[in-house]
Design a protein around this motif. Structure first.
Motif, PDB file in Angstrom:
ATOM      1  N   ASN A 358       0.853  -1.185   0.000  1.00 39.69           N
ATOM      2  CA  ASN A 358       0.000   0.000   0.000  1.00 39.69           C
ATOM      3  C   ASN A 358       0.893   1.240   0.000  1.00 39.69           C
ATOM      4  OD1 ASN A 358      -1.860   2.023   0.344  1.00 39.69           O
ATOM      5  ND2 ASN A 358      -2.986   0.990   1.980  1.00 39.69           N
ATOM      6  N   ILE A 359       0.884   1.986  -1.087  1.00 41.76           N
ATOM      7  CA  ILE A 359       1.765   3.156  -1.183  1.00 41.76           C
ATOM      8  C   ILE A 359       1.362   4.250  -0.198  1.00 41.76           C
ATOM      9  CG2 ILE A 359       2.513   2.783  -3.555  1.00 41.76           C
ATOM     10  CD1 ILE A 359       0.360   4.712  -4.464  1.00 41.76           C
ATOM     11  N   GLU A 360       0.139   4.211   0.320  1.00 46.99           N
ATOM     12  CA  GLU A 360      -0.274   5.201   1.305  1.00 46.99           C
ATOM     13  C   GLU A 360       0.474   5.040   2.622  1.00 46.99           C
ATOM     14  OE1 GLU A 360      -4.461   5.217   1.818  1.00 46.99           O
ATOM     15  OE2 GLU A 360      -4.874   6.014  -0.187  1.00 46.99           O
ATOM     16  N   ASP A 361       1.095   3.896   2.832  1.00 45.79           N
ATOM     17  CA  ASP A 361       1.783   3.617   4.098  1.00 45.79           C
ATOM     18  C   ASP A 361       3.267   3.978   4.063  1.00 45.79           C
ATOM     19  OD1 ASP A 361      -0.525   2.700   5.248  1.00 45.79           O
ATOM     20  OD2 ASP A 361      -0.163   0.599   4.744  1.00 45.79           O
ATOM     21  N   ILE A 362       3.685   4.741   3.035  1.00 48.39           N
ATOM     22  CA  ILE A 362       5.092   5.127   2.911  1.00 48.39           C
ATOM     23  C   ILE A 362       5.334   6.486   3.570  1.00 48.39           C
ATOM     24  CG2 ILE A 362       6.983   5.647   1.325  1.00 48.39           C
ATOM     25  CD1 ILE A 362       5.603   3.928  -0.770  1.00 48.39           C
ATOM     26  N   LEU A 363       6.355   6.565   4.396  1.00 46.62           N
ATOM     27  CA  LEU A 363       6.887   7.841   4.878  1.00 46.62           C
ATOM     28  C   LEU A 363       8.083   8.187   3.989  1.00 46.62           C
ATOM     29  CD1 LEU A 363       7.364  10.189   6.940  1.00 46.62           C
ATOM     30  CD2 LEU A 363       8.758   8.563   8.254  1.00 46.62           C
ATOM     31  N   TYR A 364       8.025   9.333   3.331  1.00 50.15           N
ATOM     32  CA  TYR A 364       9.113   9.757   2.451  1.00 50.15           C
ATOM     33  C   TYR A 364      10.076  10.671   3.211  1.00 50.15           C
ATOM     34  CZ  TYR A 364       6.363   8.009  -1.477  1.00 50.15           C
ATOM     35  OH  TYR A 364       5.659   7.204  -2.346  1.00 50.15           O
ATOM     36  N   ILE A 365      11.330  10.593   2.815  1.00 49.89           N
ATOM     37  CA  ILE A 365      12.343  11.454   3.407  1.00 49.89           C
ATOM     38  C   ILE A 365      13.399  11.757   2.350  1.00 49.89           C
ATOM     39  CG2 ILE A 365      13.729   9.508   4.287  1.00 49.89           C
ATOM     40  CD1 ILE A 365      14.281  11.291   6.780  1.00 49.89           C
ATOM     41  N   ILE A 423       1.283  12.804  -4.385  1.00 48.98           N
ATOM     42  CA  ILE A 423       1.501  11.411  -3.993  1.00 48.98           C
ATOM     43  C   ILE A 423       0.507  11.023  -2.899  1.00 48.98           C
ATOM     44  CG2 ILE A 423       3.952  11.471  -4.635  1.00 48.98           C
ATOM     45  CD1 ILE A 423       4.611  11.704  -1.670  1.00 48.98           C
ATOM     46  N   HIS A 424       0.311   9.737  -2.724  1.00 51.12           N
ATOM     47  CA  HIS A 424      -0.795   9.250  -1.909  1.00 51.12           C
ATOM     48  C   HIS A 424      -0.419   8.879  -0.478  1.00 51.12           C
ATOM     49  CE1 HIS A 424      -2.229   8.727  -6.067  1.00 51.12           C
ATOM     50  NE2 HIS A 424      -3.420   8.986  -5.550  1.00 51.12           N
ATOM     51  N   SER A 425       0.737   9.272  -0.033  1.00 51.10           N
ATOM     52  CA  SER A 425       1.163   8.927   1.324  1.00 51.10           C
ATOM     53  C   SER A 425       0.334   9.659   2.381  1.00 51.10           C
ATOM     54  CB  SER A 425       2.640   9.286   1.518  1.00 51.10           C
ATOM     55  OG  SER A 425       3.000   9.180   2.872  1.00 51.10           O
ATOM     56  N   TYR A 503       8.702  18.635   8.448  1.00 50.57           N
ATOM     57  CA  TYR A 503       7.853  17.464   8.231  1.00 50.57           C
ATOM     58  C   TYR A 503       6.569  17.978   7.588  1.00 50.57           C
ATOM     59  CZ  TYR A 503       5.226  13.165   9.288  1.00 50.57           C
ATOM     60  OH  TYR A 503       4.478  12.015   9.195  1.00 50.57           O
ATOM     61  N   PHE A 504       6.428  17.750   6.285  1.00 50.58           N
ATOM     62  CA  PHE A 504       5.295  18.254   5.521  1.00 50.58           C
ATOM     63  C   PHE A 504       4.190  17.202   5.418  1.00 50.58           C
ATOM     64  CE2 PHE A 504       8.882  20.725   3.703  1.00 50.58           C
ATOM     65  CZ  PHE A 504       8.400  22.010   3.928  1.00 50.58           C
ATOM     66  N   ARG A 505       2.946  17.645   5.653  1.00 51.46           N
ATOM     67  CA  ARG A 505       1.778  16.775   5.480  1.00 51.46           C
ATOM     68  C   ARG A 505       0.807  17.459   4.519  1.00 51.46           C
ATOM     69  NH1 ARG A 505       1.518  13.383  10.104  1.00 51.46           N
ATOM     70  NH2 ARG A 505      -0.070  12.199   8.971  1.00 51.46           N
ATOM     71  N   LYS A 506       0.203  16.676   3.662  1.00 48.67           N
ATOM     72  CA  LYS A 506      -0.771  17.196   2.702  1.00 48.67           C
ATOM     73  C   LYS A 506      -2.051  17.599   3.436  1.00 48.67           C
ATOM     74  CE  LYS A 506      -2.857  17.838  -1.319  1.00 48.67           C
ATOM     75  NZ  LYS A 506      -2.556  19.014  -2.154  1.00 48.67           N
ATOM     76  N   ARG A 507      -2.565  18.788   3.117  1.00 48.19           N
ATOM     77  CA  ARG A 507      -3.808  19.290   3.693  1.00 48.19           C
ATOM     78  C   ARG A 507      -4.830  19.558   2.587  1.00 48.19           C
ATOM     79  NH1 ARG A 507      -2.038  17.409   7.753  1.00 48.19           N
ATOM     80  NH2 ARG A 507      -1.345  18.546   9.617  1.00 48.19           N
ATOM     81  N   ALA A 508      -6.067  19.751   3.004  1.00 42.85           N
ATOM     82  CA  ALA A 508      -7.145  20.027   2.044  1.00 42.85           C
ATOM     83  C   ALA A 508      -7.166  21.498   1.642  1.00 42.85           C
ATOM     84  CB  ALA A 508      -8.489  19.633   2.647  1.00 42.85           C
TER      85      ALA A 508
END
Length: 653
Positions: A358-365, A423-425, A503-508
């Motif tokens: 599941n690509i949603e479960d990836i933490l990118y760095i 990306i879908h993380s 630490y960036f997180r996607k928001r709406a």
């Protein structure tokens, strides 16, 4: 003591630039009359981009100043240019390894060491330190390669190098007070010990020696020809191995800070809400991934349940040799590698999908990579036009040596980060990045910061550094909002940011700087919720944007503006205190306090987003150069509560 290292590195880049500009008549041209960068480019037949890099460097050392209309004028300090011998560039070709080994008995640095001992015959401490850098950086790195040995008592043992070199080096070190002679033994002083131990800090700048040898061609000739590739596919302008080793030596402290963030992420409970994968973009040899895995195993509860909740490390790199090295380094750890390009996250995600559950479960760095991505010209021409009035300090150059306009550079960064926002993380991206500073800030903190040389050689080599605040605002415009509780800036105690961890997180929603096109909508936002005596007029809003565009921001959902926040720089002493709802627009560009004036968010549905807008602006403010404190946060929160109107909606605007 780091001042010494910084001066040497500054000089290693600055001296060939100064000599090239001298030989092409730049200083003589400015003796007569101030001139714009374009006028200088035309009259000197220069490449606009690389010339601009040189002009910024000269402004940063106080030899040039720039007027309000952008013209450059010569300062009194620049008179020292005539005292620099053009022959000093011979040191960039001097074979230091042969000198130390004695392979060539005729090889000697005596002439240059004597000049150093006599202060290079220049009546300027800064310039003498710069010239020392041209001599001492190759020498210190050469001694480092020799495995220079210091006994437990601090005695400097030089028996492994040639007698000629030994005698000359001891003379130089004694003069610098890096060592003391006692009973025929040479003992390092505290500063000498520091300089020798930290000599690898200079390796990154020294790795660009070949490019610096060709600085004249970069600024005034065939710039593209400097960046050739040899028969084995290696870059000829940079010694990549030295660059990687030296960078790793300098970056270790930041990787340690990332470990703390990793511990926080992998301490969130339950375990199923933690990342299943960690992907390092630009993984190199996999050392960082192995370090992250070890941190999880040794310092988190997750490390005790890896059988039930496995963790897979993913190495992503465009270089096949790097992927092979990563696979070798991670052979005992659950992992896989994927060829990927930082500029094409969509393709990378498709390739990851083939191997991930599941690509949603990836933490990118990724670390120190975004500024070195292949430059891609932006698609959204309208947004370039809208941001042209913003004050960007970055100087970026294309392959032909021509200047990339700052607004184009930033729009390219925004679109790059927008691709990553797609990306879908669900775990987002940790980004370590290095940033440029404006010339006045570089000048003020020259000895405390690496930016003078760092900004210059990155720009000369077509790497696009941006200011820390611009980088974070560009990410927010892409919908990647930093969690400032996890963010760090360096240096920690000075009012500028050279390196950041975010630490960036996607928001709406997204956040961007306000533009003149927004004024009408912003006035309507206020008219719907504020009493008439508290509303700002269109003229007042436009004036804020004109005077301090970096301090005014809008909250977006899709293409709709659903909120705004206004700020100014002031000498406020209200930090951390309750302040009145009244404020006076009195922006002072050099003030140390970033004052949040008020927030407007008319729709209850977006109250939480409005609160996050205030939090974002507070964190963003501390990334602005010269800011030491932030005030007015409590006032913003009260305005937020007051401004929420249940009868308003985004569609009203």
């Amino acid at each position: 003591m780091l001042t010494v290292i910084n001066r040497f590195s500054h000089g290693y880049v600055a001296i060939p630039v100064i000599i090239s500009c001298k030989q092409h008549g730049l200083f003589e041209r400015l003796k007569n009359l101030p001139a714009s960068a374009e006028t200088l480019r035309t009259s000197l037949s220069a490449n606009s981009g690389h010339l601009q890099v040189g002009l910024k460097l000269l402004e940063s050392i106080g030899w040039l100043s720039k007027s309000g209309n952008g013209d450059y004028q010569l300062e009194e300090a620049a008179q020292h240019y005539s005292k620099i011998s053009d022959n000093v560039t011979e040191l960039y070709d001097f074979d230091i390894d042969d000198y130390l080994s004695g392979a060539k008995e005729v090889s000697s640095l005596r002439h240059w060491i004597d000049l150093s001992i006599h202060g290079w015959d220049v009546d300027d401490e800064m310039l003498a330190g710069f010239l020392d850098g041209v001599l001492l950086i190759p020498l210190l790195l050469g001694l480092h390669r020799c495995g220079l040995y210091v006994s437990e008592s601090g005695e400097l043992l030089l028996e492994s190098i040639s007698p000629t070199a030994r005698g000359e080096i001891i003379d130089l070190f004694l003069h610098k007070e890096w060592c003391e002679k006692e009973n025929n033994e040479i003992h390092l002083t505290e500063i000498g010990n520091f300089v020798l131990k930290r000599s690898l800090n200079t390796g990154t700048v020294a790795s660009y020696t070949q490019m610096l040898r060709n600085i004249d061609e970069l600024i005034f000739g065939d710039a593209a020809g400097v960046f050739s590739i040899d028969e084995d596919g290696h870059e000829e302008h940079v010694e990549r191995t030295l660059n990687v080793v030296s960078s790793g030596f300098q970056h270790d402290r930041y990787f340690k800070e990332v470990e703390e963030l990793i511990v926080s992420i992998f301490s969130q409970m339950p375990f199923k809400d933690q990342p299943r994968y960690v992907a390092d973009i630009g993984c190199g040899d996999g050392t960082f991934l192995r370090r992250i895995y070890k941190t999880v195993v040794e310092h988190t509860e997750r490390g005790k349940v890896l059988v039930e909740y496995p963790l897979t490390m993913i190495g992503v790199d465009f270089n096949e040799k790097a992927l092979a090295a990563t696979a070798k380094n991670l052979h005992a750890i659950d992992h896989f590698v994927v060829k990927g390009d930082i500029g094409d996250p969509e393709q990378m995600e498709r390739d990851l999908q083939a191997q991930c559950g599941n690509i949603e479960d990836i933490l990118y760095i990724r670390s120190f990579l975004d500024h070195d991505r292949p430059f891609r010209y932006p698609d959204n021409q309208a947004r370039i036009k809208q941001r042209e009035f913003l004050n960007y300090e970055a100087v970026c150059v294309d392959r032909q040596g021509e200047l990339i306009e700052p607004a184009v550079t930033v729009q390219s960064l925004v679109e790059h980060l927008q691709r990553w926002a797609s990306i879908h993380s669900r775990f987002g991206i940790i980004i370590l990045e290095v940033h440029c500073l404006g010339a006045p800030v570089v000048r003020q903190y020259m000895d405390e910061s690496e930016n003078l040389h760092f900004d210059a050689y990155h720009a000369f080599s077509q790497q696009c550094l941006n200011e820390a605040s611009v980088f974070v605002m560009s990410a927010a415009e892409a919908g990647l909002i930093p969690e400032f509780d996890f963010s760090k800036k360096y240096p920690k105690t000075l009012p500028f940011a050279r390196i950041t961890i975010n630490y960036f997180r996607k928001r709406a929603y997204s956040i961007r700087n306000a533009t003149y096109r927004d004024v009408d909508v912003l006035a309507k936002l206020e008219s719907r919720v504020l009493p008439s005596d508290q509303r700002s007029t269109e003229t007042e809003i436009q004036e804020r944007i004109r005077v301090f565009p970096e301090g005014q921001a809008v909250l977006m959902v899709g293409d709709d503006i659903i909120g705004a926040i206004y700020s100014q720089r002031s000498e406020s002493n209200q930090v951390g205190k309750e302040v009145s709802d009244d404020y006076v627009w009195s922006h002072q560009s050099s003030a140390l306090c970033f004052e949040l004036l008020y927030t407007v968010v008319p729709n209850k549905e977006y109250k939480r987003s409005g609160e996050e807008l205030i939090s974002f602006m507070r964190g963003y403010a501390f990334l602005e150069s010269g800011v030491e404190s932030v005030a007015g946060v409590t006032r913003c929160v009260r305005y937020l509560d007051y401004c929420v109107d249940s009868e308003s909606s985004a569609s009203d605007f």
